[in-house]
Design a protein around this motif. Structure first.
Motif, mmCIF file in Angstrom:
data_model
loop_
_atom_site.group_PDB
_atom_site.id
_atom_site.type_symbol
_atom_site.label_atom_id
_atom_site.label_comp_id
_atom_site.label_asym_id
_atom_site.label_seq_id
_atom_site.Cartn_x
_atom_site.Cartn_y
_atom_site.Cartn_z
ATOM 1 N N PRO A 178 0.815 -1.214 0.000
ATOM 2 C CA PRO A 178 0.000 0.000 0.000
ATOM 3 C C PRO A 178 0.849 1.265 0.000
ATOM 4 O O PRO A 178 2.047 1.225 0.299
ATOM 5 N N SER A 179 0.193 2.345 -0.322
ATOM 6 C CA SER A 179 0.885 3.633 -0.324
ATOM 7 C C SER A 179 1.455 3.922 1.058
ATOM 8 O O SER A 179 0.796 3.690 2.064
ATOM 9 N N GLY A 180 2.690 4.385 1.087
ATOM 10 C CA GLY A 180 3.317 4.706 2.367
ATOM 11 C C GLY A 180 3.998 3.525 3.017
ATOM 12 O O GLY A 180 4.533 3.646 4.117
ATOM 13 N N LYS A 205 8.099 1.568 -0.223
ATOM 14 C CA LYS A 205 8.671 1.054 -1.470
ATOM 15 C C LYS A 205 9.701 2.020 -2.070
ATOM 16 O O LYS A 205 10.833 1.637 -2.374
ATOM 17 N N THR A 206 9.278 3.275 -2.210
ATOM 18 C CA THR A 206 10.179 4.264 -2.812
ATOM 19 C C THR A 206 11.405 4.489 -1.930
ATOM 20 O O THR A 206 12.538 4.608 -2.421
ATOM 21 N N THR A 207 11.171 4.510 -0.636
ATOM 22 C CA THR A 207 12.284 4.711 0.293
ATOM 23 C C THR A 207 13.341 3.622 0.120
ATOM 24 O O THR A 207 14.545 3.906 0.043
ATOM 25 N N LEU A 208 12.896 2.385 0.000
ATOM 26 C CA LEU A 208 13.844 1.281 -0.170
ATOM 27 C C LEU A 208 14.572 1.392 -1.513
ATOM 28 O O LEU A 208 15.793 1.223 -1.589
#
Ligand SMILES: Nc1ncnc2c1ncn2[C@@H]1O[C@H](COP(=O)(O)OP(=O)(O)OP(=O)(O)O)[C@@H](O)[C@H]1O
Ligand SMILES: [Mg+2]
Lengths: 423, 226
Positions: free
Chosen positions: B40-42, B45-48
Motif C-alpha cells: 500500500p501507499s506509504g 517502497k520508494t524509500t527502499l
C-alpha cells in the motif's frame, strides 16, 4: 558535455533569453559609458593638453614656479639645439615650442593715436611652416572669419575682442608687452582672421600669431616659453607621461639652477591631477556598479530558472552526476551565457560608442556662458579598454548570479531533489 | 548477489521526532531478477528503492550494492556507482524537454566519457530494442506517454547497467502501453541479464514479476517467487 550544455542553453529560451538580454544590455551600457566617459573626460584633458599643458611640457624651473604669469624672462633659450635633442631622445613624441604672453592691444587711428585698447593673452605657435599646430588645436573649428596667417606679421584675434575694438579684417593692431629682457616691446600685426572658442575667458581677449613674429616682438630670438610634447597615441596616457618626465628630470644636473630644465606631465599642471585620477577611477566604478546590479538580477533569474529545473537536477543526480559536478555545470552554463551576452553587448556597445565618437553630441549652446575650458562637442572614445571592459561585468555577474542561485542544490538532500521527480 | 539488505532501518526526522519508514529489513537480490516491491501507499517502497539506488542512506543496518556499502560511500563515490552500474526509470519519465530522443538517451554515456562513435552505436541499438528507431530526432513533447517511457527505458538501458530501479513505471500509462513496456523490459532482462527491481501497486506489472516482495508498514510481509 560542453556542446550538450550549449545546446540546452540555446534551445531553452526561458533559461537563456532573459539572462542574455540582461547581460547584453548591461554590457552594452558599460561599454558605452566607458567609451563616453573616456571620451568626454579624455577630451577635456586633451583640450587642456592642446591649449596649455601638452601631454608633457619642458620649461625652466623658474618659469614653472610662476607658470600662470608666463614669466618669459625665464624662457627656454637655444631652442634650435634643445628641440632637435628632444626629438632625438624621444622619437615617439612630437614637440611644439610655444610662446605664451600677455599684454595690451592698441588700435591706432589714421593719425597714430589710440582708437581702442584691450588686454590680451596670447600664444605664438608654428603656423607658417607647418599646419601641425593648427590641426592639433583644431583651430579650424574655431575660425569664424578670415584665414590663418599666411605670412609674417599676421595675427588671429578672438571674435569678441575684434568686435569690441571695432576692427575689420586687414586692420593694423599694436601689441604692447614686456620683452624677454625686461624691456618694453611694441610690435605691429595685421589682423587676418578671427576665432571664436565659445569660452568667455578666451573670447574676451586672445590672440594667436606665428612664433617667429613673437620672437621678434618680444626679443626672444631662438627662445620659447615652453616646449610641449605630445604622445604618438594621440591622447594622454598618464603612466607614460609620468615615466617620460621622471626619466627626463633624473638626467638633469644642476637642479638648483633657475634655468635648469624640467619636464612635467599633464597631471602635474593646472590642477589636472584630480581630473586624470577621476577619469581612471570612473571606469572601475562603472564596472563595479554594473557587476553588482546585474548579479542581483541574474541571481533572481537563476533562482527562478533553477526552481523549474529541480526535476532535471534530480534526474542528473540519478544518472550519476554528483552535486559538485552539477554545480560546476551550472557555472559552465553561466560562463557560456555570460560570454554570449558579453559578445552581443560589446558589439552593440562598440557600435553606439563608434557613432558617438564619429558624430558626437553638440552641447555648445549649453556651454555658451561657461568659463570652464571644455570642448563643446561631447564624443566617445574607443580605446583598447573599450573592447574588453564589457566582459568583466558580463562574465562576473553571470557567475556570481549562478553561484548564489545554485547554492540551493547543496541545501537540499539528494533524495529530496530527487523527490521533485515524483511530482 | 548484487544487492544485500541487512537489518535496514530508515528514519525520517519529522519535527522533533522520527518517522520510521523501513524497519529492520533483510533482503537479497540476485543477478537477472525481475522483482517487484508491492504494498500500500506509504509502505516504504520508494524509500527502499532510493537507498538501493544510493540516493539516500540507511539510518541503521547496511545495504550492499555490487559490493559497495551504500551508507559508507562519499557523495562522489555514490554518484560513480549510479553512473556506472545503475539505471533509473520513473513514473513521469523525466525526459529533458529541450533535447531530442537521441540526446536524452545519449546523456548517460556523455557522463561516462564514451567516444562519440561508440555512443552513437549504443544509442541507436538501445532505441531499436525499444522500437524507437524512427523517433531519433523527435522532442519529448512530440511523443505519446508510452513512447516517452520507452525512451526513458532506453536511457536507463543504454549503458547496460547491472541493475535497473523502476518506481511506478506504468502509473501514467494505459494498459496497452503498460504491457508494451513490460514486455520490452522482460526481454532486456532475459537477453542482457539485467536485474530489475520495481516499486508498484499496478496489477499489470505484478502479472509479469518473477518475485514479489510485499511491504507493509515498513516491514516485509511476504517474499515469494512466482
Ligand atoms: N523525506 C521524508 N521525510 C519524512 N517522511 C518521509 C520522507 N520520505 C518518505 N517519508 C515517509 O515514509 C513513508 C514511506 O514513503 P514511501 O515514499 O517510501 O512510500 P511508498 O511505498 O513509495 O508509497 P507510494 O506507493 O505512495 O509511492 C511514508 O509514510 C512517507 O510519508
Ligand atoms: Mg513511492
Amino acid at each position: 558535455m560542453i556542446r550538450f550544455l550549449l545546446k540546452g542553453i540555446l534551445r531553452d529560451r526561458s533559461r537563456s533569453l532573459l539572462p542574455i538580454i540582461v547581460v547584453s544590455l548591461g554590457v552594452m551600457i558599460t561599454v558605452f559609458l566607458q567609451a563616453y566617459m573616456d571620451g568626454v573626460l579624455g577630451d577635456s584633458i586633451e583640450w587642456t593638453a592642446q591649449f596649455t599643458t601638452g601631454h608633457v611640457k619642458v620649461m625652466t624651473r623658474a618659469y614653472q614656479e610662476n607658470m600662470s604669469q608666463t614669466p618669459n624672462d625665464y624662457a627656454l633659450t637655444d631652442v634650435d639645439i634643445l628641440q632637435p635633442q628632444l626629438e632625438k631622445d624621444y622619437p615617439g613624441l612630437s614637440w611644439a615650442p610655444r610662446i605664451q604672453f600677455g599684454g595690451l592691444l592698441d588700435v591706432p587711428d589714421e593719425n597714430g593715436l589710440t582708437r581702442a585698447q584691450g588686454n590680451v593673452k596670447g600664444m605664438g605657435l608654428e603656423l607658417l611652416n607647418s599646419s601641425e599646430e593648427i590641426e592639433r588645436m583644431h583651430l579650424n573649428d574655431y575660425l569664424s572669419s578670415g584665414d590663418f596667417p599666411k605670412q609674417a606679421g599676421e595675427v588671429l584675434l578672438s571674435r569678441e575682442l575684434f568686435n569690441q575694438m571695432g576692427l575689420t579684417l586687414g586692420d593694423e593692431v599694436t601689441l604692447i608687452s614686456s620683452g624677454m629682457w625686461g624691456d618694453m616691446a611694441m610690435y605691429n600685426f595685421k589682423v587676418c582672421g578671427t576665432l571664436q572658442f565659445g569660452i568667455n575667458s578666451l573670447d574676451r581677449g586672445f590672440m594667436i600669431a606665428d612664433i617667429e613674429d613673437l620672437r621678434l616682438a618680444l626679443n626672444m630670438e631662438n627662445s620659447a616659453s615652453e616646449i610641449l610634447g605630445f604622445l604618438k597615441e594621440g591622447y594622454y596616457i598618464n603612466k607614460e607621461a609620468q615615466n617620460l618626465s621622471g626619466s627626463f628630470n633624473q638626467k638633469q644636473t644642476k637642479t638648483q639652477d633657475k634655468f635648469s630644465l624640467l619636464m612635467l606631465p599633464l597631471s602635474d599642471m593646472n590642477g589636472m591631477q584630480f581630473f586624470v585620477a577621476y577619469a581612471q577611477q570612473m571606469q572601475y566604478l562603472i564596472v563595479l556598479v554594473f557587476v553588482m546590479a546585474m548579479s542581483l538580477v541574474l541571481w533572481n533569474a537563476g533562482l527562478l530558472g533553477g526552481l523549474r529545473r529541480y526535476g532535471e537536477f534530480g534526474l542528473r543526480l540519478a544518472i550519476g552526476e554528483n552535486k559538485h559536478e552539477l554545480y560546476r555545470s551550472l557555472m559552465g552554463e553561466a560562463v557560456m551565457i555570460g560570454l554570449l551576452g558579453s559578445i552581443i553587448g560589446v558589439a552593440f556597445g562598440l557600435l553606439f560608442s563608434w557613432l558617438m565618437q564619429k558624430y558626437g553630441l553638440d552641447i555648445g549652446d549649453m556651454l555658451k556662458d561657461s568659463t570652464i575650458m571644455m570642448p563643446t562637442v561631447m564624443r566617445a572614445r574607443i580605446t583598447s579598454t573599450t573592447y574588453y571592459i564589457g566582459f568583466l561585468p558580463g562574465i562576473l555577474s553571470t557567475l556570481i548570479g549562478a553561484m548564489l542561485s545554485g547554492i540551493g542544490i547543496y541545501k537540499r538532500q539528494t533524495a529530496s531533489l530527487f523527490k521533485e521527480l515524483e511530482n | 548477489m548484487i544487492v544485500e539488505v541487512k537489518h535496514l532501518t530508515k528514519k525520517f526526522p519529522v519535527g522533533k521526532a522520527y518517522f520510521t519508514a523501513l524497519k529492520d529489513l533483510n533482503l537479497s537480490f540476485a543477478e537477472a531478477e525481475f522483482t517487484g516491491l508491492v504494498g500500500p501507499s506509504g509502505s516504504g517502497k520508494t524509500t527502499l528503492l532510493n537507498i538501493i539506488g544510493s540516493l539516500d542512506v540507511p539510518s541503521e543496518g547496511e545495504v550492499i550494492v555490487l559490493g559497495k556499502s551504500v551508507g559508507r560511500l562519499s557523495p562522489p563515490e555514490a554518484a560513480l556507482l549510479r553512473k556506472q552500474e545503475l539505471g533509473f526509470i520513473f513514473q513521469n519519465y523525466n525526459l529533458l524537454p529541450v533535447y531530442t530522443v537521441f540526446e536524452n538517451v545519449e546523456f548517460p554515456l556523455l557522463l561516462l566519457d564514451m567516444p562519440a562513435r561508440e555512443r552513437k552505436k549504443r544509442v541507436l541499438e538501445s532505441l531499436s530494442w525499444l522500437g524507437l528507431s524512427d523517433k531519433v530526432n523527435s522532442r519529448p513533447a512530440q511523443l505519446s506517454g508510452g513512447e516517452c517511457q520507452r525512451v526513458a527505458i532506453a536511457r536507463a538501458m543504454v549503458k547496460r547497467p547491472r541493475l535497473v530501479l523502476a518506481d511506478e513505471p506504468t502509473a501514467n500509462l494505459d494498459s496497452v502501453n503498460s504491457h508494451n513496456i513490460l514486455q520490452a523490459m522482460l526481454k532486456l532482462n532475459q537477453e542482457l541479464k539485467t536485474s530489475f527491481i520495481f516499486a508498484t501497486h499496478d496489477e499489470k506489472v505484478i502479472g509479469y514479476l518473477k518475485r514479489i516482495i510485499q511491504l507493509e508498514d515498513g516491514r516485509v510481509a511476504e517474499d515469494r517467487l512466482v
